[in-house]
Motif scaffolding. Structure first.
Motif, short mmCIF file in Angstrom:
data_model
loop_
_atom_site.label_atom_id
_atom_site.label_comp_id
_atom_site.label_asym_id
_atom_site.label_seq_id
_atom_site.Cartn_x
_atom_site.Cartn_y
_atom_site.Cartn_z
N GLN A 68 0.83 -1.21 0.00
CA GLN A 68 0.00 0.00 0.00
C GLN A 68 0.86 1.26 0.00
N LEU A 69 1.92 1.27 0.81
CA LEU A 69 2.81 2.42 0.82
C LEU A 69 3.46 2.62 -0.54
N ARG A 70 3.87 1.54 -1.16
CA ARG A 70 4.46 1.63 -2.49
C ARG A 70 3.49 2.28 -3.48
N ALA A 71 2.23 1.86 -3.44
CA ALA A 71 1.24 2.42 -4.35
C ALA A 71 1.05 3.91 -4.12
N TRP A 72 0.96 4.33 -2.86
CA TRP A 72 0.81 5.75 -2.57
C TRP A 72 2.03 6.55 -3.02
N GLY A 77 4.31 10.41 -7.39
CA GLY A 77 5.37 10.80 -8.29
C GLY A 77 6.76 10.34 -7.90
N MET A 78 6.83 9.38 -7.01
CA MET A 78 8.13 8.88 -6.56
C MET A 78 8.47 7.57 -7.25
N THR A 79 9.76 7.33 -7.41
CA THR A 79 10.23 6.00 -7.78
C THR A 79 10.46 5.23 -6.49
N VAL A 80 10.11 3.94 -6.48
CA VAL A 80 10.07 3.19 -5.23
C VAL A 80 10.93 1.94 -5.32
N ARG A 81 11.62 1.64 -4.25
CA ARG A 81 12.40 0.42 -4.16
C ARG A 81 12.27 -0.15 -2.75
N ARG A 82 12.58 -1.43 -2.60
CA ARG A 82 12.68 -2.06 -1.28
C ARG A 82 14.08 -2.62 -1.14
N ASP A 83 14.68 -2.38 0.02
CA ASP A 83 16.03 -2.87 0.23
C ASP A 83 16.02 -4.24 0.91
N ALA A 84 17.18 -4.75 1.25
CA ALA A 84 17.30 -6.12 1.77
C ALA A 84 16.68 -6.28 3.15
N ASN A 87 12.73 -2.32 3.92
CA ASN A 87 12.32 -0.92 3.95
C ASN A 87 11.70 -0.54 2.61
N VAL A 88 10.66 0.29 2.66
CA VAL A 88 10.02 0.82 1.45
C VAL A 88 10.51 2.25 1.28
N ILE A 89 11.18 2.53 0.17
CA ILE A 89 11.86 3.81 -0.01
C ILE A 89 11.35 4.47 -1.28
N GLY A 90 10.73 5.63 -1.13
CA GLY A 90 10.26 6.40 -2.27
C GLY A 90 11.14 7.61 -2.49
N ARG A 91 11.58 7.81 -3.74
CA ARG A 91 12.48 8.94 -4.05
C ARG A 91 11.77 9.93 -4.96
N VAL A 147 11.15 7.11 3.72
CA VAL A 147 11.41 5.72 4.07
C VAL A 147 10.33 5.21 5.01
N GLY A 148 9.68 4.12 4.60
CA GLY A 148 8.87 3.36 5.52
C GLY A 148 9.77 2.30 6.13
N PHE A 149 10.28 2.57 7.32
CA PHE A 149 11.20 1.62 7.95
C PHE A 149 10.43 0.35 8.30
#
Length: 440
Positions: A68-72, A77-84, A87-91, A147-149
């Motif tokens: 859900q956080l990724r979708a928002w 207008g952010m590019t989104v990635r998840r790290d190892a 964490n959900v990180i929108g830039r 960052v969604g920690f």
């Protein structure tokens, strides 16, 4: 039961999680405040337990919230990635490619039977603000990363700040062998979720790329509420020292052992507890708590031969905390010697305080003042992700008023739409005027 408790993350319908911001609002604070509150409600649907909010690390509910956080973020207008670490990180890119980062965010895991604003507010509020900047076509000389920690509370694997420690490059790999209540190790849970613990080093942010870290969080206390203020600037995150104390006296019959011949372990503990209360009263920012007190195998008609209790002492100033700890331990020895009670004291936690950077505090204060709100400085007695991120960047925090007497970590945790709007306005103002270092 929440859909995320049974459905796989890929099956969750999040392509259009909520309607877009209303056209023509131009950042109307009330509209943004309503959006934040609606998103908090929507995120609370992702829970492990029907009827209560519980969302622990790498459960199906946790994956649902991440989706859900990724979708928002993408809709904003952010590019989104998840790290190892998950964490959900929108830039949100700056005016120049590969610009340095103003980092913000908080955690989206919860305690058991939680409130819906602790942690979550600090993720959804910046996303809502970025959505408005994106609608306006506005960019900054720096990138913004929200960052969604993935983990802060330490509920499932009894290790805290996992998400922020990964980003700070201070993740303790020993905790990968910690097990949950089902006997699953953290390493196994990560592997099952598609995360490779071997990639944790790559999650660390280069220090030189982070301009600062700011976190928006509900106060989790009553200070702002009692003073009628919607927001406040955090001066420091308190350090903490915790102990478990086991006292051994001598059990005896409550009717036949004279008062002056008793070796009552419970009363020794009670006396120590009252000293902690007296010692930690009257010093700003210093608090002491006996949160657990147990008389094992106690009975109404038995003088207690054993008592077990916890001690938690916190302060924003480490010297103040350490002085209080020393006094408490010295008094504990005196009480036990006088009452002929043996003590075993085991330290269970030690964390230094983390001061918030003065230059960032000033910019928060200026942003608050520009909204016509009085500026209140106050320490945080609770721990936050900012404590871990302080290893790689200057940090600062904005507290938002918590209603209902300041209750937090509880389903009756509340805040208002009006306060969400004010906090969003302050955050937007802070970012729009942000500069590194002292004022020009």
């Amino acid at each position: 039961m929440a859909a995320s408790a049974t459905a796989s993350p890929s099956a969750l319908p999040f392509a259009s999680p909520s309607p877009p911001l209303a056209a023509g609002t131009h950042g109307d604070p009330a509209t943004v405040g309503e959006r934040i509150m609606a998103w908090a409600d929507a995120l609370a649907v992702h829970t492990e337990q029907p009827g209560m909010l519980t969302r622990t690390y790498l459960t199906e509910a946790h994956h649902g919230a991440a989706a859900q956080l990724r979708a928002w973020m993408e809709a904003a207008g952010m590019t989104v990635r998840r790290d190892a670490a998950g964490n959900v990180i929108g830039r949100y890119e700056g005016t120049e490619p590969d610009a340095p980062v103003l980092l913000t965010g908080s955690h989206f895991d919860t305690v058991r039977d939680a409130g819906r604003y602790d942690g979550n507010l600090g993720v959804i509020l910046p996303i809502a603000c970025v959505a408005e900047w994106n609608r306006q076509g506005r960019r900054f000389p720096f990138a913004i990363e929200v960052v969604g920690f993935a983990e802060e509370e330490g509920v499932r694997f009894k290790a805290t700040l996992l998400g922020s420690r990964a980003i700070a490059g201070t993740f303790d790999r020993n905790v990968l062998d910690n097990v949950d209540d089902s006997g699953v190790t953290m390493r196994e849970a990560m592997r099952a979720a598609g995360f490779d613990a071997a990639g944790l080093d790559a999650a660390a942010f280069p220090r030189e790329r982070v301009l600062a870290f700011v976190e928006v969080h509900i106060e989790q206390g009553p200070v702002l509420l009692n003073e009628g203020l919607p927001v406040g600037v955090v001066t420091a995150i308190s350090g903490a020292t915790r102990f478990i104390v086991e006292l051994e006296g001598l059990a005896g019959h409550a009717g036949t052992v004279p008062m002056d011949m008793r070796r009552d372990a419970a009363m020794a503990g009670a006396e120590i507890g009252l000293f902690i209360e007296r010692r930690c009263s009257g010093t700003p920012g210093l608090v002491g708590t006996v949160g657990q007190f147990n008389v094992p195998n106690g009975a109404t008609n038995v003088v207690p031969g054993r008592a077990v209790f916890s001690i938690d002492i916190r302060a924003g100033d480490d010297a103040v905390r350490q002085a209080a700890v020393a006094d408490v331990l010295a008094e504990l020895e005196r009480v036990c010697a006088r009452r002929q009670v043996r003590a075993q004291v085991r330290k269970t936690h030690e964390a230094a305080s983390v001061p918030c950077a003065p230059w960032l505090q000033r910019q928060w204060a200026e942003a608050i003042a520009r909204q016509g709100v009085p500026v209140r400085l106050l320490p945080s007695g609770a721990g936050h992700d900012a404590m871990a991120i302080a290893a790689i960047a200057d940090v600062a925090m904005l507290f938002v008023r918590c209603g209902n007497g300041g209750i937090s970590h509880h389903p009756t945790e509340t805040m208002t739409t009006a306060d969400a709007a004010i906090a969003a306005a302050v955050f937007r103002d802070f970012v729009e005027h942000f500069h590194v270092g002292e004022s020009p």
